[in-house]
Motif scaffolding. Structure first.
Motif, PDB file in Angstrom:
ATOM      1  N   ASN A 244      -3.012 -12.212   5.366  1.00  0.00           N
ATOM      2  CA  ASN A 244      -3.486 -10.657   5.695  1.00  0.00           C
ATOM      3  C   ASN A 244      -1.729 -10.728   6.911  1.00  0.00           C
ATOM      4  O   ASN A 244      -1.164 -11.292   6.865  1.00  0.00           O
ATOM      5  CB  ASN A 244      -4.742 -11.003   7.217  1.00  0.00           C
TER       6      ASN A 244
ATOM      7  N   VAL B 143      -1.738  -3.542  14.041  1.00  0.00           N
ATOM      8  CA  VAL B 143      -2.084  -3.109  13.294  1.00  0.00           C
ATOM      9  C   VAL B 143      -2.906  -4.940  11.437  1.00  0.00           C
ATOM     10  O   VAL B 143      -1.505  -5.362  12.184  1.00  0.00           O
ATOM     11  CB  VAL B 143      -1.963  -2.374  12.274  1.00  0.00           C
TER      12      VAL B 143
ATOM     13  N   TYR C 275      -3.196  -5.504   7.926  1.00  0.00           N
ATOM     14  CA  TYR C 275      -3.515  -5.264   6.414  1.00  0.00           C
ATOM     15  C   TYR C 275      -4.070  -7.004   6.067  1.00  0.00           C
ATOM     16  O   TYR C 275      -3.559  -7.166   5.316  1.00  0.00           O
ATOM     17  CB  TYR C 275      -2.270  -5.180   5.266  1.00  0.00           C
TER      18      TYR C 275
ATOM     19  N   SER D 120      -7.154  -1.160  12.666  1.00  0.00           N
ATOM     20  CA  SER D 120      -6.192  -1.071  13.391  1.00  0.00           C
ATOM     21  C   SER D 120      -6.734  -2.180  15.084  1.00  0.00           C
ATOM     22  O   SER D 120      -7.630  -1.882  15.187  1.00  0.00           O
ATOM     23  CB  SER D 120      -6.219   0.246  13.458  1.00  0.00           C
TER      24      SER D 120
ATOM     25  N   GLN E 104      -2.647  -8.525   2.050  1.00  0.00           N
ATOM     26  CA  GLN E 104      -1.577  -7.398   1.751  1.00  0.00           C
ATOM     27  C   GLN E 104      -2.786  -6.409   0.960  1.00  0.00           C
ATOM     28  O   GLN E 104      -1.989  -5.470  -0.028  1.00  0.00           O
ATOM     29  CB  GLN E 104      -1.514  -8.271   0.965  1.00  0.00           C
ATOM     30  N   THR E 105      -3.702  -5.882   1.659  1.00  0.00           N
ATOM     31  CA  THR E 105      -4.531  -4.595   1.404  1.00  0.00           C
ATOM     32  C   THR E 105      -3.894  -3.325   1.660  1.00  0.00           C
ATOM     33  O   THR E 105      -3.606  -3.319   3.045  1.00  0.00           O
ATOM     34  CB  THR E 105      -5.727  -4.276   0.890  1.00  0.00           C
ATOM     35  N   ASN E 106      -3.855  -2.491   1.018  1.00  0.00           N
ATOM     36  CA  ASN E 106      -3.405  -0.958   1.981  1.00  0.00           C
ATOM     37  C   ASN E 106      -4.473  -0.682   2.694  1.00  0.00           C
ATOM     38  O   ASN E 106      -3.848   0.888   3.028  1.00  0.00           O
ATOM     39  CB  ASN E 106      -2.610   0.043   0.751  1.00  0.00           C
ATOM     40  N   THR E 107      -5.177  -1.150   3.267  1.00  0.00           N
ATOM     41  CA  THR E 107      -6.293  -0.358   4.216  1.00  0.00           C
ATOM     42  C   THR E 107      -6.603  -1.216   5.444  1.00  0.00           C
ATOM     43  O   THR E 107      -6.719  -2.513   5.425  1.00  0.00           O
ATOM     44  CB  THR E 107      -7.508  -1.383   3.600  1.00  0.00           C
ATOM     45  N   PRO E 108      -5.588  -0.573   6.498  1.00  0.00           N
ATOM     46  CA  PRO E 108      -5.349  -1.297   7.595  1.00  0.00           C
ATOM     47  C   PRO E 108      -6.628  -0.987   8.521  1.00  0.00           C
ATOM     48  O   PRO E 108      -7.567  -0.749   8.447  1.00  0.00           O
ATOM     49  CB  PRO E 108      -3.917  -0.602   8.679  1.00  0.00           C
TER      50      PRO E 108
END
Length: 264
Positions: free
Chosen positions: A6, A18, A20, A29, A23-27
């Motif tokens: 992560n 934040v 991720y 927060s 390592q995905t692109n959907t954060p």
């Protein structure tokens, strides 16, 4: 990055931490009453220590099953403005409180176990540990006076230090490691003076430092991030003059790092 891949970020501009996930692109927060998250360090068990320079606090967070949650918050004295944070192998967080020229050691439960001043600590910004678990401090300075900027090494919690040096005491000389100029003004790679032709000369090649790290050969890299003159640079600071390397002064430290510092 933590041990589960992560990616953690301190989003200073919108007061959020934040993550991720993997390592995905959907954060994901996280925000609370603490403001201006600045520094971050991951523990050996995957928790994250975060400094909040706007609220003089340090929090310990975790990420699990899509949720970021807070274990606790440690409140520092008003006006501390904490910046850098690093974690040792015992789980202690070492925090650089720039505005008060103080370094704090906070144990894994959130208790302040050390408060260190003097010894060359001057507006600390960046902080890291080498493989001996000793602490390196990058000094940014707190005034516009022509102080000699430096990096300072403190004895860590594992007592892997010279004989008679206790936790939090400086291993470096009283002013830290400095970079004398022998009276010559600092020149850029182009040969031009640091502040330009006709401007006041600067004889401080080691400038306002924001980061310090040991490499796998035991060299310490210091980031000359800001020019030294507050009078000239506080409003429109164009940056410092590169990196300074102190050769072989630290314990060789594995890179890249994941959690507390380790030997190569």
């Amino acid at each position: 990055m933590d041990q589960s891949n992560n990616v953690w970020m301190a989003s200073y501009g919108n007061n959020a931490v934040v993550v991720y996930p993997n390592q995905t692109n959907t954060p994901i927060s996280y925000a609370d009453a603490n403001t201006e998250p600045f520094g971050m360090a991951i523990t050996s068990d995957g928790y994250a220590w975060v400094t909040y320079t706007g609220s003089d606090t340090v929090s310990k967070l975790r990420y699990s099953s899509g949720v970021v949650s807070k274990l606790f918050t440690v409140t520092l004295p008003t006006g501390s403005n904490p910046k850098g944070v690093a974690v040792d192998s015992l789980g202690n967080a070492w925090v650089a409180a720039g505005a008060t020229s103080t370094v704090y050691a906070i144990n894994s439960s959130g208790t302040i176990v050390g408060t260190y001043t003097g010894q060359g600590i001057n507006g600390p910004w960046g902080i890291s540990l080498d493989a001996n678990q000793n602490v390196w401090v990058a000094n940014f300075g707190t005034t516009s006076a022509s102080a000699r900027y430096s990096v300072v090494q403190l004895c860590g919690a594992t007592s892997n230090c010279p004989t008679g040096v206790a936790m939090g005491a400086a291993i470096t000389p009283s002013a830290g490691y400095t970079l004398p100029s022998a009276g010559s003004q600092v020149l850029l790679s182009s040969g031009q003076p640091l502040y330009g032709t006709g401007a006041p000369a600067s004889c401080l090649p080691l400038m306002r430092l924001t980061s310090v790290n040991a490499d796998m050969a035991g060299n310490v890299w210091a980031a000359n991030n800001w020019k030294p003159s507050g009078l000239n640079d506080i409003l429109l600071n164009p940056g410092g003059d590169g990196m300074v390397i102190f050769v072989g002064v630290a314990a060789p430290t594995k890179a890249p790092s994941l959690g507390p510092a380790q030997s190569p």
